[in-house]
Design a protein around this motif. Structure first.
Motif, PDB file in Angstrom:
ATOM      1  N   GLU A 551      59.756 -45.923 -46.670  1.00 29.15           N
ATOM      2  CA  GLU A 551      58.350 -45.957 -47.076  1.00 29.15           C
ATOM      3  C   GLU A 551      57.513 -45.247 -46.012  1.00 29.15           C
ATOM      4  OE1 GLU A 551      57.062 -49.557 -48.788  1.00 29.15           O
ATOM      5  OE2 GLU A 551      54.918 -49.142 -48.531  1.00 29.15           O
ATOM      6  N   HIS A 552      56.617 -44.366 -46.455  1.00 32.98           N
ATOM      7  CA  HIS A 552      55.776 -43.614 -45.522  1.00 32.98           C
ATOM      8  C   HIS A 552      54.300 -43.821 -45.843  1.00 32.98           C
ATOM      9  CE1 HIS A 552      59.366 -41.354 -44.294  1.00 32.98           C
ATOM     10  NE2 HIS A 552      59.653 -41.259 -45.586  1.00 32.98           N
ATOM     11  N   PRO A 553      53.531 -44.382 -44.922  1.00 34.73           N
ATOM     12  CA  PRO A 553      52.092 -44.479 -45.108  1.00 34.73           C
ATOM     13  C   PRO A 553      51.439 -43.141 -44.736  1.00 34.73           C
ATOM     14  CG  PRO A 553      52.777 -45.650 -43.116  1.00 34.73           C
ATOM     15  CD  PRO A 553      54.009 -45.049 -43.693  1.00 34.73           C
ATOM     16  N   HIS A 600      49.211 -36.851 -42.090  1.00 35.12           N
ATOM     17  CA  HIS A 600      50.537 -37.198 -41.573  1.00 35.12           C
ATOM     18  C   HIS A 600      51.005 -38.584 -42.004  1.00 35.12           C
ATOM     19  CE1 HIS A 600      48.795 -39.924 -38.452  1.00 35.12           C
ATOM     20  NE2 HIS A 600      47.779 -39.096 -38.517  1.00 35.12           N
ATOM     21  N   CYS A 601      52.297 -38.795 -41.807  1.00 31.93           N
ATOM     22  CA  CYS A 601      52.864 -40.131 -41.941  1.00 31.93           C
ATOM     23  C   CYS A 601      52.375 -40.944 -40.751  1.00 31.93           C
ATOM     24  CB  CYS A 601      54.385 -40.072 -41.935  1.00 31.93           C
ATOM     25  SG  CYS A 601      55.129 -41.727 -41.964  1.00 31.93           S
ATOM     26  N   HIS A 602      51.970 -42.191 -41.004  1.00 30.85           N
ATOM     27  CA  HIS A 602      51.443 -43.006 -39.914  1.00 30.85           C
ATOM     28  C   HIS A 602      52.508 -43.818 -39.192  1.00 30.85           C
ATOM     29  CE1 HIS A 602      48.173 -44.604 -37.521  1.00 30.85           C
ATOM     30  NE2 HIS A 602      47.395 -43.737 -38.123  1.00 30.85           N
ATOM     31  N   LEU A 603      53.777 -43.604 -39.537  1.00 29.36           N
ATOM     32  CA  LEU A 603      54.831 -44.147 -38.676  1.00 29.36           C
ATOM     33  C   LEU A 603      54.936 -43.166 -37.508  1.00 29.36           C
ATOM     34  CD1 LEU A 603      57.454 -45.302 -41.339  1.00 29.36           C
ATOM     35  CD2 LEU A 603      55.563 -46.590 -40.311  1.00 29.36           C
ATOM     36  N   LEU A 604      54.638 -43.659 -36.340  1.00 33.02           N
ATOM     37  CA  LEU A 604      54.413 -42.795 -35.175  1.00 33.02           C
ATOM     38  C   LEU A 604      55.558 -41.815 -34.934  1.00 33.02           C
ATOM     39  CD1 LEU A 604      52.558 -42.204 -32.722  1.00 33.02           C
ATOM     40  CD2 LEU A 604      53.808 -43.977 -31.486  1.00 33.02           C
ATOM     41  N   PHE A 605      56.803 -42.309 -35.043  1.00 35.11           N
ATOM     42  CA  PHE A 605      57.937 -41.442 -34.723  1.00 35.11           C
ATOM     43  C   PHE A 605      58.218 -40.443 -35.852  1.00 35.11           C
ATOM     44  CE2 PHE A 605      59.750 -44.996 -31.792  1.00 35.11           C
ATOM     45  CZ  PHE A 605      58.699 -44.780 -30.910  1.00 35.11           C
ATOM     46  N   HIS A 606      57.824 -40.796 -37.077  1.00 31.96           N
ATOM     47  CA  HIS A 606      57.951 -39.827 -38.167  1.00 31.96           C
ATOM     48  C   HIS A 606      56.960 -38.690 -37.959  1.00 31.96           C
ATOM     49  CE1 HIS A 606      59.869 -42.796 -41.281  1.00 31.96           C
ATOM     50  NE2 HIS A 606      60.490 -42.788 -40.122  1.00 31.96           N
ATOM     51  N   MET A 607      55.750 -39.056 -37.537  1.00 31.65           N
ATOM     52  CA  MET A 607      54.735 -38.051 -37.249  1.00 31.65           C
ATOM     53  C   MET A 607      55.223 -37.140 -36.132  1.00 31.65           C
ATOM     54  SD  MET A 607      50.781 -38.531 -36.051  1.00 31.65           S
ATOM     55  CE  MET A 607      51.054 -39.022 -34.354  1.00 31.65           C
ATOM     56  N   GLY A 610      57.737 -34.650 -37.117  1.00 36.89           N
ATOM     57  CA  GLY A 610      57.316 -33.490 -37.901  1.00 36.89           C
ATOM     58  C   GLY A 610      56.714 -33.758 -39.261  1.00 36.89           C
ATOM     59  N   MET A 611      56.596 -35.040 -39.672  1.00 41.46           N
ATOM     60  CA  MET A 611      55.948 -35.314 -40.966  1.00 41.46           C
ATOM     61  C   MET A 611      54.435 -35.279 -40.726  1.00 41.46           C
ATOM     62  SD  MET A 611      56.640 -38.336 -43.774  1.00 41.46           S
ATOM     63  CE  MET A 611      58.354 -37.984 -44.157  1.00 41.46           C
ATOM     64  N   PHE A 612      53.935 -34.075 -40.564  1.00 48.22           N
ATOM     65  CA  PHE A 612      52.568 -33.826 -40.118  1.00 48.22           C
ATOM     66  C   PHE A 612      52.166 -32.447 -40.613  1.00 48.22           C
ATOM     67  CE2 PHE A 612      49.261 -32.475 -37.235  1.00 48.22           C
ATOM     68  CZ  PHE A 612      48.666 -33.613 -36.709  1.00 48.22           C
TER      69      PHE A 612
HETATM   70 CU   LIG Z   1      57.115 -41.732 -42.369  1.00 53.36          CU
END
Ligand SMILES: [Cu+2]
Length: 633
Positions: A551-553, A600-607, A610-612
């Motif tokens: 899940e990605h916020p 961006h995705c608000h999961l810090l490590f996803h951001m 590169g999910m940004f």
């Molecule tokens: Cu994410």
């Protein structure tokens, strides 16, 4: 029990202590000189009110687990001070950086000029060590928000705080008292080490993976063939069904207003009062399921925006979302606020107490529920996959031969025609909701995918038949006997503030590769991406498709995300749209804010991975110009 599980059981006492923290939670009083050399001690978060603020970002020593760590603080506290603004004011915030590295503060969900948004490399240059940056802007909204660092891993280290904006007019509900409930996740590990660990071993914290014992149990219950087939599908997709969180309760101690579960943050209430609770998920990487046993909660606002009141027993709150609820404490002396992590490995906990020192029972964690194929937008998966394999996993799967063998076995075991129905029958124990959604999904047209996802080493799966599923409580919350809030329940009391139908649609896919801890949009991480260009003044529809199993916020800075219902109509105004696996959801954006904005995705490590993207809104005169947008935080 295999050896790994046994080993974990032996660790249980330590584990529990780590999860629940030390009693004082963050305060070092009992640790005496242990804190020496690690910086000043934590102070209690203050409330700052008005239109002129001095904030100092610095370091302090704290201990949430017994071990002393350095945390990032604002004015000496974690969480940062509660800021109270007033709609219609112009606020001035001087942020002095006393760290020895760059910092920044982003005002999450606040509509403001781009150069006040606080994202280094996108909207400003950051605040260098030793310097002060002055933010100044008009406050044009009200409600519950928060603020946090947008530099490095400072948010994970404690730089987050609540932000409340009083409305100019009156509100359509009244209350006698209010409390902020800010949820967050703490780890003693250095966040950069943690990030590197996830890059090397993405499953490190995932103890929920199914074991041989589970396999035997599932086979007895469902029969060998369906079990084999389901396992084969998971294997073929390079996923583990227990991967509900990258880190989760095995790596985090969860905090409520900066206090560990053992510390038991307590808010005073009186019987018969109406109490407003302002929930904020200020965690770096965690999604929480929140309830207060014995107290129904009436949701009155989401992401700071008012919604039609809806009464529930429980809600899922994704990272960066906020939710305002009203509760009316009844006959009990105390009620537990229980926020279990989505992976069911830990919880944040606090108490609403009508009598000093009163506590209530803390519920047990719910059982782990695994994602099903339907959860992943793979209802009818076999048919779709047979027609056009979404991805050639065998090219890079280390155990591809094994998976291929299982897949072949599975194909023999059951003809594709009844695959969906057969699958639904054993997908999940509590599967009524899933089955229904599976039907929806199966009837939808096959999902197309951007060409950039094909043959992409950063993409390990694609949703074959994603759907909005706005009325789905989500994995682990279906049919649990409680009324669980869904996005479908969030209804705006005001009509579409723009009113125009979207002129065009931009579709973006959330993509990743679990084994590589790679995260991106359309298979392209931020480092290789071009900005998403919006024309000033236009109304666009953004469609998100989640091609991953997590899940990605998703958060767009500077402009509202007006969530659409399943018919494509305006439903509710948000700043963060959470995207469960296998969903396709859309929202409208009015491009009324010129400049470059983070998306961006608000999961810090996803951001970080590169999910940004930068979303660039053209100037009023349509003059496009270059911004140095490629140095991600
Ligand atoms: Cu994410």
């Amino acid at each position: 029990m295999n050896d790994r599980i046994k080993a974990l059981s032996r660790q249980q006492p330590t584990r529990r202590r780590f999860l629940q923290g030390i009693a004082a939670g963050g305060v070092l009083a009992a640790l005496g000189n242990g804190a020496r050399g690690a910086g000043a001690q934590l102070s209690t978060p203050s409330t700052l009110q008005g239109n002129d603020f001095d904030l100092v970002v610095g370091e302090a020593a704290a201990s949430f687990t017994g071990r002393v760590s350095r945390v990032t603080v604002v004015n000496g506290s974690l969480p940062a001070p509660l800021l109270r603004w007033r709609e219609g004011d112009t606020v001035t915030l001087r942020v002095r950086n006393e760290l020895d590295e760059e910092t920044s503060i982003h005002w999450h969900g606040i509509v403001l000029p781009y150069d006040m948004d606080g994202v280094p490399g996108v909207s400003f240059h950051g605040i260098p060590a030793g310097e002060t940056f002055t933010y100044r802007f008009d406050v044009r909204q009200s409600g519950t928000y928060w603020y946090h660092a947008h530099s490095g891993f400072q948010e994970q280290l404690g730089l987050y705080g609540p932000l409340i904006i009083e409305p100019r007019g009156s509100e359509p509900f009244s209350y006698d008292r209010e409390h902020v409930i800010l949820l967050s996740d703490w780890t003693d590990r250095d966040p950069l080490d943690l990030y590197r660990l996830l890059k090397r071993q993405p499953g490190y914290f995932n103890y929920n993976d199914r074991t041989l014992g589970d396999f035997v149990r599932d086979s007895k219950r469902d029969g060998l063939k369906p079990t084999l087939r389901e396992r084969a599908e998971w294997g073929r997709m390079r996923m583990k069904p227990g991967d509900l969180a990258d880190i989760g309760g095995h790596g985090y101690t969860y905090l409520m207003n900066g206090v560990t579960p053992a510390g038991n943050w307590t808010g005073a209430v009186a019987r018969g009062e109406r109490v407003r609770l302002r929930f904020i998920n200020g965690s770096a990487m965690s999604i929480f399921d929140v309830r207060i046993p014995g107290l129904p909660m009436t949701v009155v606002a989401a992401d700071g925006q008012r919604v039609e009141p809806v009464t529930v027993d429980e809600f899922r709150i994704s990272a960066a979302e906020t939710l305002d609820v009203l509760v009316e404490p009844g006959a009990e002396d105390a009620y537990t606020i229980f926020a279990q992590s989505m992976d069911r490995a830990g919880f944040a906990r606090g108490t609403l107490a009508a009598r000093e020192g009163a506590t209530a029972a803390v519920p047990a964690l719910d059982a782990v529920v695994y994602l099903s194929m339907a959860d992943m937008g793979h209802a009818g998966h076999e048919t779709a996959a047979a027609a056009a394999p979404p991805q050639d996993h065998s090219a890079h799967a280390p155990d591809a031969a094994d998976h291929a063998a299982h897949a072949a076995h599975a194909a023999q075991a059951s003809p594709p025609a009844d695959a969906a129905a057969d699958h639904a029958a054993h997908a999940a124990p509590a599967s009524a909701a899933v089955d229904e959604h599976a039907q929806h999904a199966a009837s939808a047209a096959p999902q197309a995918h951007p060409a950039s996802e094909s043959g992409n080493r950063g993409v390990d799966m694609q949703a074959a038949a994603p759907s909005p599923r706005l009325d789905d409580p989500g994995v682990g919350l279906r049919d649990n006997g409680r009324r669980v809030l869904t996005y479908a329940d969030l209804k705006s009391p005001f009509p579409d503030p723009d009113g125009r139908a979207p002129e065009r649609t931009i579709e973006l896919h959330l993509t990743g590769h679990m084994e590589r801890f790679a995260w991106s949009f359309d298979g392209i991480p931020f480092s290789g991406s071009d900005p998403v260009e919006l024309r000033y003044g236009e109304r666009v529809r953004i469609v998100l498709v989640n091609d991953t199993m997590m899940e990605h916020p998703i958060h767009l800075h500077g402009m509202w995300s007006d969530l659409e219902n399943e018919a494509g109509e305006f439903q509710v105004r948000k700043h963060t749209i959470s995207m469960p696996p296998g969903t396709r959801r859309s929202f409208r954006v009015t491009a009324d804010a010129p400049g470059p904005w983070a998306f961006h995705c608000h999961l810090l490590f996803h951001m970080e991975a590169g999910m940004f993207r930068v979303v660039r809104v053209s100037d009023r005169e349509e003059g496009a110009h270059e911004h140095g947008a490629h140095s991600q935080t």
